[in-house]
Design a protein around this motif. Structure first.
Motif, PDB file in Angstrom:
ATOM      1  N   TRP A   1       0.806  -1.219   0.000  1.00 46.46           N
ATOM      2  CA  TRP A   1       0.000   0.000   0.000  1.00 46.46           C
ATOM      3  C   TRP A   1       0.840   1.272   0.000  1.00 46.46           C
ATOM      4  O   TRP A   1       0.327   2.352  -0.298  1.00 46.46           O
ATOM      5  N   SER A   2       2.123   1.183   0.335  1.00 46.64           N
ATOM      6  CA  SER A   2       2.909   2.409   0.540  1.00 46.64           C
ATOM      7  C   SER A   2       3.811   2.728  -0.651  1.00 46.64           C
ATOM      8  O   SER A   2       4.023   1.903  -1.544  1.00 46.64           O
ATOM      9  N   ALA A   3       4.340   3.943  -0.628  1.00 48.75           N
ATOM     10  CA  ALA A   3       5.299   4.391  -1.645  1.00 48.75           C
ATOM     11  C   ALA A   3       6.606   4.803  -0.993  1.00 48.75           C
ATOM     12  O   ALA A   3       7.321   5.676  -1.482  1.00 48.75           O
ATOM     13  N   GLY A   4       6.931   4.173   0.140  1.00 53.39           N
ATOM     14  CA  GLY A   4       8.174   4.481   0.825  1.00 53.39           C
ATOM     15  C   GLY A   4       7.993   5.533   1.900  1.00 53.39           C
ATOM     16  O   GLY A   4       6.882   5.768   2.392  1.00 53.39           O
ATOM     17  N   ARG A   5       9.102   6.179   2.260  1.00 50.92           N
ATOM     18  CA  ARG A   5       9.092   7.181   3.337  1.00 50.92           C
ATOM     19  C   ARG A   5       9.492   8.552   2.797  1.00 50.92           C
ATOM     20  O   ARG A   5      10.259   8.650   1.838  1.00 50.92           O
TER      21      ARG A   5
ATOM     22  N   ALA B   1       7.772  -6.368  10.856  1.00 48.72           N
ATOM     23  CA  ALA B   1       8.768  -6.086  11.890  1.00 48.72           C
ATOM     24  C   ALA B   1      10.156  -6.326  11.327  1.00 48.72           C
ATOM     25  O   ALA B   1      10.978  -7.052  11.885  1.00 48.72           O
ATOM     26  N   GLY B   2      10.410  -5.696  10.193  1.00 51.67           N
ATOM     27  CA  GLY B   2      11.683  -5.810   9.490  1.00 51.67           C
ATOM     28  C   GLY B   2      11.953  -4.538   8.725  1.00 51.67           C
ATOM     29  O   GLY B   2      11.135  -3.603   8.724  1.00 51.67           O
ATOM     30  N   THR B   3      13.078  -4.493   8.034  1.00 54.06           N
ATOM     31  CA  THR B   3      13.404  -3.303   7.252  1.00 54.06           C
ATOM     32  C   THR B   3      12.556  -3.203   5.997  1.00 54.06           C
ATOM     33  O   THR B   3      12.361  -2.119   5.457  1.00 54.06           O
ATOM     34  N   LEU B   4      12.056  -4.359   5.534  1.00 56.36           N
ATOM     35  CA  LEU B   4      11.165  -4.405   4.380  1.00 56.36           C
ATOM     36  C   LEU B   4       9.973  -5.291   4.711  1.00 56.36           C
ATOM     37  O   LEU B   4      10.045  -6.160   5.574  1.00 56.36           O
TER      38      LEU B   4
ATOM     39  N   ASN C   1       6.791 -10.607   9.433  1.00 54.98           N
ATOM     40  CA  ASN C   1       8.088 -11.003  10.005  1.00 54.98           C
ATOM     41  C   ASN C   1       9.229 -11.008   8.996  1.00 54.98           C
ATOM     42  O   ASN C   1      10.296 -11.520   9.284  1.00 54.98           O
ATOM     43  N   CYS C   2       9.010 -10.440   7.814  1.00 53.35           N
ATOM     44  CA  CYS C   2      10.042 -10.499   6.769  1.00 53.35           C
ATOM     45  C   CYS C   2      11.161  -9.480   7.011  1.00 53.35           C
ATOM     46  O   CYS C   2      10.951  -8.429   7.619  1.00 53.35           O
TER      47      CYS C   2
ATOM     48  N   LEU D   1      10.711  -1.769  11.138  1.00 56.56           N
ATOM     49  CA  LEU D   1      11.763  -1.971  12.122  1.00 56.56           C
ATOM     50  C   LEU D   1      12.570  -0.688  12.284  1.00 56.56           C
ATOM     51  O   LEU D   1      13.128  -0.160  11.319  1.00 56.56           O
ATOM     52  N   GLY D   2      12.618  -0.172  13.505  1.00 57.30           N
ATOM     53  CA  GLY D   2      13.311   1.088  13.775  1.00 57.30           C
ATOM     54  C   GLY D   2      12.438   2.318  13.596  1.00 57.30           C
ATOM     55  O   GLY D   2      12.867   3.433  13.920  1.00 57.30           O
TER      56      GLY D   2
END
Length: 470
Positions: free
Chosen positions: A69-73, A110-113, A144-145, A122-123
């Protein structure tokens, strides 16, 4: 009075202290039918059908956007909705969903991606939770990826998922927290204290029973059970979930993964069994079929109020497997569980390849009560109700699909809403909640049912107060 796991859990703090999911959550998720092709239109059209076809009235309240659903940050580190998929933004979508009387869910990892390689959390837990709360989000599915290796012990997984749990709590908005870590590190041992539900196995697919090397823990091959895998059949997931029946309680549930009813792959008999088992084991019930093209058999399964009354029974706990035997072509199993007011659930599962007569003695059915409880219960007599005997006909289901909720044979709103009806006092007596009485079992007797291959008999027992009534 019989002591059930749920009664023992009354003194426990509710998951996340958020007061949500006092019974297993119900709703719809985009992933299985749309994957990354979901967008605002898909979500709104599904929500409109959930309302017009009467699913909302039955308790299916959450509409969950899954991955992609997102386009990044942005430069400030906040997530941005994909402007092509959500031209009006997620907050506007949430307003529209809320105006329908529904709730909106969102997805992250709960990961970077994420698993589809979009921006993970994550973070960024505090920023993401605050953003979702500002949009009016009501539900988070948290995968969890790409977890940067922060798994391998229960403490590592707990810390990572607890960080997001704390961030959600800090927003002050009640957001149902659905952990999706595939059973890694035994979430049933730590997730009940931080989440409303937790996935206890690898991903489910719409296959009844097939060995698949991608879904380990095969009972015949002895593969490594610690690897969660994917492409897990209904029977594979079930045979893992039975070992954790004592873990869930009000506000915190074992998640056997989303429903595959209506997605093809399963026969009608298998789809009925799948839905029945997920309800009996108190798994969340998240539909994933295409709501705009739903057919009559699918609607009649997902709208069986007698089965939903088991899922949403406010005093019951997960059904427990009492016995299992291997037969030609599969397994036969028997489950039992307590229901409100002293009623008892009995589920006979025929995983074999041929139809058969199946039996359960009252000693079997009340085995979980222990010697004292069993002795008391087996001396009573019980009326037996079949929860699928009054399954909605295809003609009625088609009338609902063509004409909307006004054609429903039971109006839950007029009766006070699904929460009141499923927790009805005095105990429910209508066929809509009880099914049809098919007989009685006398003291120390045996319940018998004909069960189709890959099917179930789902029965509700109610004590007869006087043997003269038999």
């Amino acid at each position: 009075m019989r002591v059930t796991p749920l009664l023992l859990a009354i003194g426990l703090a509710s998951a996340l202290e958020n007061g949500l999911a006092r019974t297993p959550q119900m709703g719809w998720n985009t992933w299985n039918s749309f994957a990354c092709d979901m967008n605002e239109t898909v979500v709104l059209q599904a929500a409109e059908k959930i309302v017009s076809l009467g699913f909302k009235d039955l308790g299916y309240h959450y509409v969950v956007m899954d991955d992609c659903w997102s386009a990044g940050r942005n430069s400030s580190g906040y997530l941005i909705p994909d402007p092509d998929k959500f031209p009006n933004g997620v907050a506007d979508l949430a307003d529209k969903i809320h105006d329908m009387g529904l709730k909106l869910g969102i997805y992250s990892s709960a990961g970077t991606l994420t698993c589809a390689r979009y921006a993970g959390s994550l973070g960024y837990e505090e920023k993401d939770a605050a953003l979702w709360a500002s949009w009016g989000i009501d539900y988070l599915k948290y995968d969890n990826c790409y977890n940067q290796g922060e798994e391998g012990t229960p403490k590592l997984s707990y810390d990572r998922y607890n960080t997001m749990g704390k961030a959600l709590n800090a927003t002050g908005r009640p957001i149902l927290y659905s952990l999706c870590n595939w059973g890694v590190d035994g979430p049933w041992n730590f997730a009940p204290t931080i989440g409303n539900s937790w996935r206890m196995s690898g991903d489910l697919i719409n296959v009844w029973d097939r060995e698949n090397v991608n879904c380990p823990c095969s009972e015949t091959e002895g593969l490594d059970c610690k690897t969660p895998g994917y492409q897990c059949s209904v029977m594979n997931v079930l045979n893992k979930a039975v070992y954790y029946a004592s873990k869930p309680y009000a506000g915190a549930w074992n998640d056997l993964d989303m429903l595959e009813v209506g997605n093809g792959g399963l026969t009608d008999t298998e789809a009925v069994a799948h839905f029945s088992l997920w309800a009996a084991l108190k798994s969340p019930l998240l539909m994933t079929n295409v709501m705009t093209t739903i057919d009559a058999p699918t609607l009649s399964i997902l709208q069986n109020t007698a089965v939903l009354a088991v899922s949403q029974d406010p005093e019951s706990s997960s059904a427990v497997r009492i016995w299992r035997y291997y037969v030609d072509g599969g397994q036969i199993q028997m489950y039992s569980g307590s229901l409100s007011g002293g009623d008892q659930l009995v589920l006979l599962l025929n995983g074999g390849s041929t139809a058969r007569k199946m039996n359960a003695t009252l000693t079997d059915i009340f085995w979980g009560d222990g010697a004292e409880g069993t002795a008391s219960e087996i001396q009573s007599s019980w009326d037996v109700y079949d929860l699928w005997a009054d399954r909605m006909s295809n003609a009625t289901a088609n009338a609902i699909i063509e004409g909307g909720n006004a054609t429903r044979p039971i109006n839950m709103t007029a009766l006070g809403g699904y929460e009141k009806v499923y927790a009805q006092e005095p105990l429910p007596t209508s066929k809509a909640l009880m099914g049809s009485k098919i007989g009685s079992v006398k003291a120390r007797g045996t319940v018998t049912a004909h069960v189709e291959a890959h099917g179930v008999a789902m029965l509700r027992l109610r004590e007869v107060k006087s043997n003269d009534e038999l």
